[in-house]
Design a protein around this motif. Structure first.
Motif, PDB file in Angstrom:
ATOM      1  N   ARG A 171       0.514  -0.841  -0.052  1.00 48.95           N
ATOM      2  CA  ARG A 171      -0.302   0.111   0.000  1.00 48.95           C
ATOM      3  C   ARG A 171       1.161   1.318  -0.210  1.00 48.95           C
ATOM      4  O   ARG A 171       0.029   2.660  -0.371  1.00 48.95           O
ATOM      5  CB  ARG A 171      -1.029   0.079   0.552  1.00 48.95           C
ATOM      6  CG  ARG A 171      -2.012  -1.175   1.397  1.00 48.95           C
ATOM      7  CD  ARG A 171      -3.022  -0.917   2.337  1.00 48.95           C
ATOM      8  NE  ARG A 171      -4.393  -0.291   1.637  1.00 48.95           N
ATOM      9  CZ  ARG A 171      -4.864  -0.018   2.314  1.00 48.95           C
ATOM     10  NH1 ARG A 171      -5.766  -0.686   4.053  1.00 48.95           N
ATOM     11  NH2 ARG A 171      -6.489   0.871   1.987  1.00 48.95           N
ATOM     12  N   ALA A 182       2.447   1.550  -3.691  1.00 52.57           N
ATOM     13  CA  ALA A 182       0.967   2.059  -4.683  1.00 52.57           C
ATOM     14  C   ALA A 182       0.714   3.739  -4.023  1.00 52.57           C
ATOM     15  O   ALA A 182       0.669   4.695  -5.448  1.00 52.57           O
ATOM     16  CB  ALA A 182      -0.329   1.363  -4.144  1.00 52.57           C
ATOM     17  N   GLN A 184      -2.430  -0.615 -11.813  1.00 52.55           N
ATOM     18  CA  GLN A 184      -1.899   0.321 -11.080  1.00 52.55           C
ATOM     19  C   GLN A 184      -3.495  -0.005 -10.181  1.00 52.55           C
ATOM     20  O   GLN A 184      -2.825  -0.201  -8.534  1.00 52.55           O
ATOM     21  CB  GLN A 184      -1.903   1.685 -10.928  1.00 52.55           C
ATOM     22  CG  GLN A 184      -0.851   2.429  -9.296  1.00 52.55           C
ATOM     23  CD  GLN A 184      -0.984   4.046  -9.729  1.00 52.55           C
ATOM     24  OE1 GLN A 184      -0.847   4.535 -10.826  1.00 52.55           O
ATOM     25  NE2 GLN A 184      -0.923   4.375  -9.003  1.00 52.55           N
ATOM     26  N   HIS A 197      -3.377  -2.996  -8.057  1.00 53.02           N
ATOM     27  CA  HIS A 197      -2.404  -3.390  -7.370  1.00 53.02           C
ATOM     28  C   HIS A 197      -2.382  -3.097  -5.711  1.00 53.02           C
ATOM     29  O   HIS A 197      -2.512  -3.670  -4.963  1.00 53.02           O
ATOM     30  CB  HIS A 197      -0.924  -2.905  -7.741  1.00 53.02           C
ATOM     31  CG  HIS A 197      -0.046  -2.869  -6.442  1.00 53.02           C
ATOM     32  ND1 HIS A 197       0.198  -1.421  -6.142  1.00 53.02           N
ATOM     33  CD2 HIS A 197       1.029  -3.597  -6.827  1.00 53.02           C
ATOM     34  CE1 HIS A 197       1.262  -2.114  -5.180  1.00 53.02           C
ATOM     35  NE2 HIS A 197       1.861  -3.116  -5.606  1.00 53.02           N
ATOM     36  N   GLU A 198      -3.340  -1.724  -6.113  1.00 57.60           N
ATOM     37  CA  GLU A 198      -3.629  -0.953  -4.467  1.00 57.60           C
ATOM     38  C   GLU A 198      -4.711  -2.310  -4.221  1.00 57.60           C
ATOM     39  O   GLU A 198      -5.345  -2.162  -3.069  1.00 57.60           O
ATOM     40  CB  GLU A 198      -4.423   0.151  -5.259  1.00 57.60           C
ATOM     41  CG  GLU A 198      -3.316   1.505  -5.423  1.00 57.60           C
ATOM     42  CD  GLU A 198      -3.489   2.720  -5.764  1.00 57.60           C
ATOM     43  OE1 GLU A 198      -3.957   2.535  -4.734  1.00 57.60           O
ATOM     44  OE2 GLU A 198      -3.271   3.310  -6.886  1.00 57.60           O
TER      45      GLU A 198
END
Length: 120
Positions: free
Chosen positions: A12, A15, A44, A47-48
């Protein structure tokens, strides 16, 4: 904190760092850059989302996003490194762009990049 908690916190944090850096740069407006950047933004976001889902112990949903996040990243790299100019234009403008098979994109990216980092 268990190791998974530390890894999620790191993901996190990473990110957030990426998001902050992206706000500081200006990208060219050509089709190739726009097409690649759009795929990288999707990767992205996934990913978050994966980090958030894992922190909430919703691992099945997180794993589903890992696959499509990886596909978005590979597509972005393929457009950036391998697509012809016409493919990059069509990729931006056409909703029904026919992507190469995933394995072919991986092979093409690895050949263009020269490092073989996508092998698993």
């Amino acid at each position: 904190m268990p190791i998974i908690g530390r890894r999620v916190a790191t993901a996190r944090s990473y990110a957030r760092w990426i998001s902050e850096r992206l706000q500081e740069i200006s990208l060219p407006g050509d089709s190739r850059t726009r097409a690649a950047a759009a795929r990288f933004a999707i990767a992205q976001d996934h990913h978050e989302s994966v980090a958030l889902l894992v922190s909430e112990q919703l691992c099945a949903s997180a794993f589903a996003l890992v696959r499509i996040g990886t596909e978005a990243y590979v597509r972005g790299q393929w457009v950036r490194l391998c697509a012809s100019d016409s493919q990059a234009c069509v990729c931006v403008e056409a909703k029904n762009f026919e992507w190469p098979k995933f394995r072919k994109m991986v092979d093409d990216v690895e050949a263009a990049d020269g490092c073989g980092w996508l092998r698993w």
